[in-house]
Scaffold this motif. Structure first.
Motif, PDB file in Angstrom:
ATOM      1  N   PHE A   1       0.842  -1.195   0.000  1.00 47.57           N
ATOM      2  CA  PHE A   1       0.000   0.000   0.000  1.00 47.57           C
ATOM      3  C   PHE A   1       0.877   1.245   0.000  1.00 47.57           C
ATOM      4  O   PHE A   1       2.062   1.191   0.306  1.00 47.57           O
ATOM      5  CB  PHE A   1      -0.938   0.014   1.218  1.00 47.57           C
ATOM      6  N   GLU A   2       0.282   2.383  -0.350  1.00 45.97           N
ATOM      7  CA  GLU A   2       0.972   3.672  -0.369  1.00 45.97           C
ATOM      8  C   GLU A   2       0.573   4.469   0.869  1.00 45.97           C
ATOM      9  O   GLU A   2      -0.507   4.278   1.420  1.00 45.97           O
ATOM     10  CB  GLU A   2       0.600   4.463  -1.631  1.00 45.97           C
ATOM     11  N   GLY A   3       1.426   5.366   1.292  1.00 41.36           N
ATOM     12  CA  GLY A   3       1.106   6.227   2.429  1.00 41.36           C
ATOM     13  C   GLY A   3       1.592   5.648   3.744  1.00 41.36           C
ATOM     14  O   GLY A   3       2.326   4.667   3.788  1.00 41.36           O
ATOM     15  N   ASP A   4       1.170   6.285   4.856  1.00 40.22           N
ATOM     16  CA  ASP A   4       1.631   5.894   6.182  1.00 40.22           C
ATOM     17  C   ASP A   4       0.649   5.001   6.928  1.00 40.22           C
ATOM     18  O   ASP A   4       0.997   4.420   7.943  1.00 40.22           O
ATOM     19  CB  ASP A   4       1.891   7.142   7.029  1.00 40.22           C
ATOM     20  N   VAL A   5      -0.583   4.894   6.457  1.00 40.73           N
ATOM     21  CA  VAL A   5      -1.607   4.135   7.179  1.00 40.73           C
ATOM     22  C   VAL A   5      -1.970   2.877   6.396  1.00 40.73           C
ATOM     23  O   VAL A   5      -2.324   2.950   5.221  1.00 40.73           O
ATOM     24  CB  VAL A   5      -2.869   4.998   7.414  1.00 40.73           C
ATOM     25  N   ASN A   6      -1.893   1.730   7.058  1.00 42.35           N
ATOM     26  CA  ASN A   6      -2.276   0.464   6.448  1.00 42.35           C
ATOM     27  C   ASN A   6      -3.794   0.438   6.316  1.00 42.35           C
ATOM     28  O   ASN A   6      -4.513   0.520   7.304  1.00 42.35           O
ATOM     29  CB  ASN A   6      -1.785  -0.706   7.313  1.00 42.35           C
ATOM     30  N   PRO A   7      -4.336   0.320   5.089  1.00 42.07           N
ATOM     31  CA  PRO A   7      -5.784   0.363   4.918  1.00 42.07           C
ATOM     32  C   PRO A   7      -6.505  -0.839   5.531  1.00 42.07           C
ATOM     33  O   PRO A   7      -7.666  -0.729   5.907  1.00 42.07           O
ATOM     34  CB  PRO A   7      -5.978   0.393   3.398  1.00 42.07           C
ATOM     35  N   LYS A   8      -5.858  -1.976   5.669  1.00 37.39           N
ATOM     36  CA  LYS A   8      -6.499  -3.164   6.237  1.00 37.39           C
ATOM     37  C   LYS A   8      -6.566  -3.106   7.761  1.00 37.39           C
ATOM     38  O   LYS A   8      -7.578  -3.444   8.352  1.00 37.39           O
ATOM     39  CB  LYS A   8      -5.742  -4.424   5.823  1.00 37.39           C
ATOM     40  N   THR A   9      -5.469  -2.696   8.401  1.00 39.41           N
ATOM     41  CA  THR A   9      -5.396  -2.738   9.866  1.00 39.41           C
ATOM     42  C   THR A   9      -5.519  -1.373  10.520  1.00 39.41           C
ATOM     43  O   THR A   9      -5.771  -1.283  11.712  1.00 39.41           O
ATOM     44  CB  THR A   9      -4.068  -3.364  10.316  1.00 39.41           C
ATOM     45  N   GLY A  10      -5.291  -0.295   9.760  1.00 38.66           N
ATOM     46  CA  GLY A  10      -5.317   1.046  10.335  1.00 38.66           C
ATOM     47  C   GLY A  10      -4.031   1.412  11.065  1.00 38.66           C
ATOM     48  O   GLY A  10      -3.940   2.470  11.675  1.00 38.66           O
ATOM     49  N   GLU A  11      -3.014   0.549  11.004  1.00 36.84           N
ATOM     50  CA  GLU A  11      -1.738   0.799  11.671  1.00 36.84           C
ATOM     51  C   GLU A  11      -1.028   1.968  10.992  1.00 36.84           C
ATOM     52  O   GLU A  11      -0.956   2.053   9.778  1.00 36.84           O
ATOM     53  CB  GLU A  11      -0.877  -0.459  11.596  1.00 36.84           C
ATOM     54  N   VAL A  12      -0.495   2.885  11.811  1.00 33.88           N
ATOM     55  CA  VAL A  12       0.204   4.055  11.302  1.00 33.88           C
ATOM     56  C   VAL A  12       1.707   3.803  11.377  1.00 33.88           C
ATOM     57  O   VAL A  12       2.225   3.366  12.403  1.00 33.88           O
ATOM     58  CB  VAL A  12      -0.167   5.307  12.115  1.00 33.88           C
ATOM     59  N   ASN A  13       2.434   4.108  10.281  1.00 32.39           N
ATOM     60  CA  ASN A  13       3.892   3.974  10.179  1.00 32.39           C
ATOM     61  C   ASN A  13       4.363   2.546  10.437  1.00 32.39           C
ATOM     62  O   ASN A  13       5.460   2.326  10.942  1.00 32.39           O
ATOM     63  CB  ASN A  13       4.604   4.939  11.121  1.00 32.39           C
ATOM     64  N   GLY A  14       3.584   1.559  10.102  1.00 29.69           N
ATOM     65  CA  GLY A  14       3.969   0.158  10.262  1.00 29.69           C
ATOM     66  C   GLY A  14       4.653  -0.358   9.011  1.00 29.69           C
ATOM     67  O   GLY A  14       4.973   0.398   8.092  1.00 29.69           O
ATOM     68  N   PRO A  15       4.891  -1.671   8.952  1.00 31.37           N
ATOM     69  CA  PRO A  15       5.527  -2.248   7.767  1.00 31.37           C
ATOM     70  C   PRO A  15       4.623  -2.134   6.546  1.00 31.37           C
ATOM     71  O   PRO A  15       3.405  -2.183   6.655  1.00 31.37           O
ATOM     72  CB  PRO A  15       5.766  -3.708   8.155  1.00 31.37           C
ATOM     73  N   LYS A  16       5.236  -1.977   5.386  1.00 29.36           N
ATOM     74  CA  LYS A  16       4.478  -1.839   4.140  1.00 29.36           C
ATOM     75  C   LYS A  16       4.014  -3.185   3.598  1.00 29.36           C
ATOM     76  O   LYS A  16       3.171  -3.240   2.718  1.00 29.36           O
ATOM     77  CB  LYS A  16       5.325  -1.140   3.074  1.00 29.36           C
ATOM     78  N   ASN A  17       4.577  -4.285   4.099  1.00 29.79           N
ATOM     79  CA  ASN A  17       4.172  -5.633   3.697  1.00 29.79           C
ATOM     80  C   ASN A  17       3.831  -6.424   4.949  1.00 29.79           C
ATOM     81  O   ASN A  17       4.395  -6.202   6.013  1.00 29.79           O
ATOM     82  CB  ASN A  17       5.293  -6.343   2.944  1.00 29.79           C
TER      83      ASN A  17
END
Length: 81
Positions: free
Chosen positions: A48-64
């Motif tokens: 995903f793009e950006g700082d927020v994981n769209p599935k989990t809502g985690e901010v600044n987490g891993p991109k994969n």
């Protein structure tokens, strides 16, 4: 110097040709040191793009997803503990 080197060949002409090929390849690799070796492992594309994981809502987490294949992975490399 006592360092690893190719074993000498019986034919001096072939030996010199081999050393010239080695030096040529080393010079090519040094000139293109900014590029990765063709056999080098490439990191996977981010999910995903950006700082927020769209599935989990985690901010600044891993991109994969680190547990994608049931084992912990970092940068596409899997470790099993």
């Amino acid at each position: 110097m006592n360092r690893p080197a190719p074993l000498p060949l019986g034919d001096k002409k072939k030996q010199q040709e081999m050393l010239d090929l080695i030096r040529k390849k080393q010079a090519e690799m040094e000139s293109s040191s900014s590029e990765m070796h063709p056999d080098a492992y490439k990191k996977p594309e981010p999910e995903f793009e950006g700082d927020v994981n769209p599935k989990t809502g985690e901010v600044n987490g891993p991109k994969n997803e680190p547990l994608k294949h049931g084992d912990w992975s970092f940068g596409g490399r899997v470790t099993d503990f």
